[in-house]
Motif scaffolding. Structure first.
Motif, PDB file in Angstrom:
ATOM      1  N   LEU A 232       6.757  -3.400  -7.597  1.00 47.66           N
ATOM      2  CA  LEU A 232       7.254  -3.772  -8.920  1.00 47.66           C
ATOM      3  C   LEU A 232       6.924  -2.708  -9.957  1.00 47.66           C
ATOM      4  CD1 LEU A 232       6.397  -7.583  -8.919  1.00 47.66           C
ATOM      5  CD2 LEU A 232       8.682  -6.553  -8.908  1.00 47.66           C
ATOM      6  N   ALA A 233       5.758  -2.088  -9.834  1.00 43.61           N
ATOM      7  CA  ALA A 233       5.405  -1.017 -10.762  1.00 43.61           C
ATOM      8  C   ALA A 233       6.414   0.127 -10.650  1.00 43.61           C
ATOM      9  CB  ALA A 233       3.995  -0.522 -10.483  1.00 43.61           C
ATOM     10  N   CYS A 234       6.759   0.499  -9.420  1.00 47.71           N
ATOM     11  CA  CYS A 234       7.756   1.558  -9.225  1.00 47.71           C
ATOM     12  C   CYS A 234       9.109   1.153  -9.802  1.00 47.71           C
ATOM     13  CB  CYS A 234       7.906   1.876  -7.745  1.00 47.71           C
ATOM     14  SG  CYS A 234       6.501   2.739  -7.012  1.00 47.71           S
ATOM     15  N   TYR A 235       9.507  -0.098  -9.587  1.00 51.06           N
ATOM     16  CA  TYR A 235      10.823  -0.551 -10.024  1.00 51.06           C
ATOM     17  C   TYR A 235      10.954  -0.530 -11.544  1.00 51.06           C
ATOM     18  CZ  TYR A 235      11.360  -2.251  -5.224  1.00 51.06           C
ATOM     19  OH  TYR A 235      11.437  -2.339  -3.850  1.00 51.06           O
ATOM     20  N   ARG A 236       9.841  -0.679 -12.269  1.00 51.56           N
ATOM     21  CA  ARG A 236       9.939  -0.633 -13.722  1.00 51.56           C
ATOM     22  C   ARG A 236       9.636   0.757 -14.287  1.00 51.56           C
ATOM     23  NH1 ARG A 236       5.077  -3.588 -12.946  1.00 51.56           N
ATOM     24  NH2 ARG A 236       3.290  -2.565 -13.931  1.00 51.56           N
ATOM     25  N   GLY A 237       9.587   1.773 -13.413  1.00 46.77           N
ATOM     26  CA  GLY A 237       9.493   3.147 -13.870  1.00 46.77           C
ATOM     27  C   GLY A 237       8.109   3.741 -13.916  1.00 46.77           C
ATOM     28  N   VAL A 238       7.113   3.067 -13.362  1.00 49.50           N
ATOM     29  CA  VAL A 238       5.747   3.592 -13.337  1.00 49.50           C
ATOM     30  C   VAL A 238       5.609   4.580 -12.184  1.00 49.50           C
ATOM     31  CG1 VAL A 238       3.298   2.980 -13.058  1.00 49.50           C
ATOM     32  CG2 VAL A 238       4.837   1.487 -14.364  1.00 49.50           C
ATOM     33  N   ASP A 239       4.979   5.724 -12.436  1.00 49.52           N
ATOM     34  CA  ASP A 239       4.668   6.667 -11.363  1.00 49.52           C
ATOM     35  C   ASP A 239       3.458   6.150 -10.588  1.00 49.52           C
ATOM     36  OD1 ASP A 239       6.671   8.490 -11.962  1.00 49.52           O
ATOM     37  OD2 ASP A 239       5.427   9.591 -13.380  1.00 49.52           O
ATOM     38  N   VAL A 240       3.643   5.857  -9.310  1.00 50.06           N
ATOM     39  CA  VAL A 240       2.560   5.322  -8.476  1.00 50.06           C
ATOM     40  C   VAL A 240       2.220   6.352  -7.411  1.00 50.06           C
ATOM     41  CG1 VAL A 240       1.835   3.471  -6.930  1.00 50.06           C
ATOM     42  CG2 VAL A 240       3.328   2.957  -8.886  1.00 50.06           C
ATOM     43  N   HIS A 241       0.953   6.767  -7.396  1.00 51.87           N
ATOM     44  CA  HIS A 241       0.460   7.739  -6.430  1.00 51.87           C
ATOM     45  C   HIS A 241      -0.603   7.080  -5.553  1.00 51.87           C
ATOM     46  CE1 HIS A 241       2.266  11.279  -8.486  1.00 51.87           C
ATOM     47  NE2 HIS A 241       2.106  10.516  -9.563  1.00 51.87           N
ATOM     48  N   LEU A 242      -0.491   7.268  -4.252  1.00 54.12           N
ATOM     49  CA  LEU A 242      -1.460   6.765  -3.290  1.00 54.12           C
ATOM     50  C   LEU A 242      -2.055   7.966  -2.555  1.00 54.12           C
ATOM     51  CD1 LEU A 242      -2.792   4.387  -1.755  1.00 54.12           C
ATOM     52  CD2 LEU A 242      -0.787   4.376  -0.245  1.00 54.12           C
ATOM     53  N   VAL A 243      -3.374   8.165  -2.708  1.00 51.17           N
ATOM     54  CA  VAL A 243      -4.051   9.306  -2.094  1.00 51.17           C
ATOM     55  C   VAL A 243      -4.884   8.801  -0.921  1.00 51.17           C
ATOM     56  CG1 VAL A 243      -5.547  11.297  -2.463  1.00 51.17           C
ATOM     57  CG2 VAL A 243      -4.174  10.392  -4.365  1.00 51.17           C
ATOM     58  N   LEU A 244      -4.544   9.267   0.269  1.00 51.40           N
ATOM     59  CA  LEU A 244      -5.214   8.890   1.510  1.00 51.40           C
ATOM     60  C   LEU A 244      -5.686  10.141   2.231  1.00 51.40           C
ATOM     61  CD1 LEU A 244      -2.466   6.422   2.783  1.00 51.40           C
ATOM     62  CD2 LEU A 244      -4.561   5.770   1.581  1.00 51.40           C
ATOM     63  N   SER A 245      -6.577   9.965   3.178  1.00 44.06           N
ATOM     64  CA  SER A 245      -6.990  11.089   4.012  1.00 44.06           C
ATOM     65  C   SER A 245      -5.948  11.360   5.090  1.00 44.06           C
ATOM     66  CB  SER A 245      -8.337  10.805   4.685  1.00 44.06           C
ATOM     67  OG  SER A 245      -9.399  11.022   3.782  1.00 44.06           O
ATOM     68  N   GLN A 246      -5.720  12.639   5.357  1.00 39.27           N
ATOM     69  CA  GLN A 246      -4.827  12.993   6.449  1.00 39.27           C
ATOM     70  C   GLN A 246      -5.401  12.548   7.785  1.00 39.27           C
ATOM     71  OE1 GLN A 246      -4.005  17.283   7.409  1.00 39.27           O
ATOM     72  NE2 GLN A 246      -1.941  16.721   6.763  1.00 39.27           N
ATOM     73  N   ARG A 247      -6.733  12.633   7.912  1.00 38.12           N
ATOM     74  CA  ARG A 247      -7.434  12.140   9.105  1.00 38.12           C
ATOM     75  C   ARG A 247      -8.519  11.177   8.653  1.00 38.12           C
ATOM     76  NH1 ARG A 247     -10.216  16.687  12.030  1.00 38.12           N
ATOM     77  NH2 ARG A 247     -10.514  17.464   9.905  1.00 38.12           N
ATOM     78  N   ILE A 248      -8.690  10.076   9.382  1.00 37.77           N
ATOM     79  CA  ILE A 248      -9.760   9.143   9.070  1.00 37.77           C
ATOM     80  C   ILE A 248     -10.556   8.860  10.337  1.00 37.77           C
ATOM     81  CG2 ILE A 248      -8.365   8.136   7.230  1.00 37.77           C
ATOM     82  CD1 ILE A 248      -8.029   5.632   8.904  1.00 37.77           C
ATOM     83  N   ASP A 249     -11.616   8.091  10.182  1.00 40.76           N
ATOM     84  CA  ASP A 249     -12.540   7.860  11.291  1.00 40.76           C
ATOM     85  C   ASP A 249     -12.127   6.702  12.185  1.00 40.76           C
ATOM     86  OD1 ASP A 249     -12.970   5.998   9.291  1.00 40.76           O
ATOM     87  OD2 ASP A 249     -15.135   5.908   9.587  1.00 40.76           O
ATOM     88  N   GLN A 250     -11.040   6.005  11.861  1.00 38.32           N
ATOM     89  CA  GLN A 250     -10.609   4.858  12.648  1.00 38.32           C
ATOM     90  C   GLN A 250      -9.120   4.993  12.957  1.00 38.32           C
ATOM     91  OE1 GLN A 250     -11.788   1.120  10.824  1.00 38.32           O
ATOM     92  NE2 GLN A 250     -13.668   2.028  10.005  1.00 38.32           N
ATOM     93  N   ARG A 251      -8.798   5.385  14.174  1.00 35.40           N
ATOM     94  CA  ARG A 251      -7.407   5.668  14.536  1.00 35.40           C
ATOM     95  C   ARG A 251      -6.531   4.420  14.467  1.00 35.40           C
ATOM     96  NH1 ARG A 251      -7.089   8.886  20.031  1.00 35.40           N
ATOM     97  NH2 ARG A 251      -4.884   8.842  19.409  1.00 35.40           N
ATOM     98  N   PHE A 252      -7.087   3.271  14.847  1.00 35.45           N
ATOM     99  CA  PHE A 252      -6.328   2.024  14.823  1.00 35.45           C
ATOM    100  C   PHE A 252      -5.936   1.680  13.385  1.00 35.45           C
ATOM    101  CE2 PHE A 252      -5.666  -2.564  15.250  1.00 35.45           C
ATOM    102  CZ  PHE A 252      -4.947  -2.632  16.428  1.00 35.45           C
ATOM    103  N   THR A 253      -6.911   1.799  12.466  1.00 34.14           N
ATOM    104  CA  THR A 253      -6.641   1.510  11.062  1.00 34.14           C
ATOM    105  C   THR A 253      -5.654   2.509  10.483  1.00 34.14           C
ATOM    106  OG1 THR A 253      -8.858   0.571  10.810  1.00 34.14           O
ATOM    107  CG2 THR A 253      -7.700   1.204   8.797  1.00 34.14           C
ATOM    108  N   GLN A 254      -5.773   3.776  10.879  1.00 34.01           N
ATOM    109  CA  GLN A 254      -4.847   4.786  10.374  1.00 34.01           C
ATOM    110  C   GLN A 254      -3.410   4.446  10.779  1.00 34.01           C
ATOM    111  OE1 GLN A 254      -5.878   8.847  11.258  1.00 34.01           O
ATOM    112  NE2 GLN A 254      -4.317   9.644   9.896  1.00 34.01           N
TER     113      GLN A 254
END
Length: 362
Positions: A232-254
């Motif tokens: 909904l934030a995107c639909y009303r014009g808000v810039d939404v950024h999600l920063v994640l690790s390229q590699r994490i310690d849990q492959r299943f969760t990734q």
């Protein structure tokens, strides 16, 4: 208020404040490792105890198993209080209500020194290089002033839950004066509350965003309400950024979190994969006005099952400093391109979707 994003510098600052303690040291962490950092904190607590400082260490029974075996006896013999949070027992003990559920964990990271200095963030007691080739990167807030009493209250409530002891001493809450212009409040959450405090606060802040939302988290497995708030934030014009690790310690969760990328990209969320390290930091900025930093991951486990602690900050100056840290992340991240993501192999899609089916267990 100081935002600390250098791993070694943060550890050094925490130990320096423990070395300067005069009345008490209260430390609560999820992981307390049997490594050089665990030894450094242990030695600092022993030094403080030898000066007559009352020291209490509260660690999660699951996350701190190694450190418990390595250091608990030494600390206790010296007079340091060492307490396990949510200790686990046999299946029969759980069924009889005499042991914690395995899936309920105390994930908080809080340090309070003399009731006047506090630390809150993502920092565990563990070496940065605990995973070879994938160093941890954190963000911690060092605070003074009245908000430290709120950190203290959360620590003492957790300690009381495990010990039944409410005799914590009057010096745990010394008279507090305002230390600066920053306004902040503690946001504890966990299964002991009647509502999902962190989830509700975050969703409310996202719904009120007018221009930009930046979320940094190592684990992103959202519930439906959180996912819809981002859409909904995107639909009303808000810039939404999600920063994640390229590699994490849990492959299943990734794999599970990657299963959400398609719907996020379709809505317009910009996903950035951080390359240099395992970005274990957990923080959010909303417009230029509000920031949040703490132990809360953006996932169902943190929202519903873990005891978490975060600091909500209502201050443009602090938000601007956090934005500088976020810009550094973005400069070292690889964007996820929607057209490229849609071309990933069928077996990859299948694996990600299978992992997503277990999202409530992650």
């Amino acid at each position: 208020m100081a935002l600390l994003d250098g791993y070694d510098a943060t550890v050094a600052a925490m130990i320096a404040d423990i070395d300067g303690a005069r009345h008490h040291v209260h430390l609560l962490v999820y992981i307390y490792a049997a490594d050089a950092t665990g030894r450094a904190f242990t030695d600092a607590l022993l030094r403080a105890n030898a000066r007559g400082v009352r020291c209490s260490l509260l660690v999660d029974a699951l996350g701190a198993r190694a450190g418990w075996r390595a250091f608990a006896d030494t600390l206790r013999e010296a007079g340091v209080e060492v307490v396990q949070a949510l200790p686990m027992g046999s299946l029969m003990a759980v069924l009889k209500g005499k042991s914690a559920r395995f899936d309920l964990r105390n994930h908080r990271k809080i340090l309070v020194v003399d009731g006047s200095i506090g630390y809150i963030g993502s920092q565990n007691v563990i070496d940065a290089e605990s995973m070879p080739g994938l160093p941890n990167e954190e963000l911690v807030a060092r605070v003074t002033g009245p908000v430290v009493s709120e950190l203290q209250a959360v620590f003492l409530a957790d300690r009381y839950l495990e010990t039944g002891d409410s005799n914590f001493g009057i010096d745990s809450f010394p008279p507090m004066q305002e230390q600066g212009p920053h306004v902040a409040q503690m946001l504890p959450s966990g299964p002991g509350y009647g509502t999902q405090n962190a989830q509700m606060a975050l969703i409310s802040m996202i719904h009120h965003a007018r221009s930009e939302v930046v979320i940094t988290t190592p684990y992103f497995v959202p519930d439906e309400a959180f996912l819809q708030a981002l859409q909904l934030a995107c639909y009303r014009g808000v810039d939404v950024h999600l920063v994640l690790s390229q590699r994490i310690d849990q492959r299943f969760t990734q794999a599970a979190q990657e299963a959400y990328f398609g719907v996020l990209l379709d809505a317009g969320v910009q996903i950035h994969l951080y390359r240099p390290a395992f970005l274990h930091a957990k923080h959010v900025t909303i417009d230029d006005e509000v920031a949040m930093v703490g132990s809360t991951n953006m996932d169902i486990r943190s929202f519903a099952l873990n005891a978490e602690a975060a600091l909500v900050i209502y201050d443009r100056e602090v938000v601007a400093r956090m934005r500088e840290i976020q810009r550094r992340y973005l400069a070292s991240s690889e964007p996820v391109v929607r057209a490229v993501w849609q071309q990933r192999p069928l077996h990859t899609r299948t694996w990600q979707n299978l992992c997503r089916l277990a999202d409530s267990l992650l």
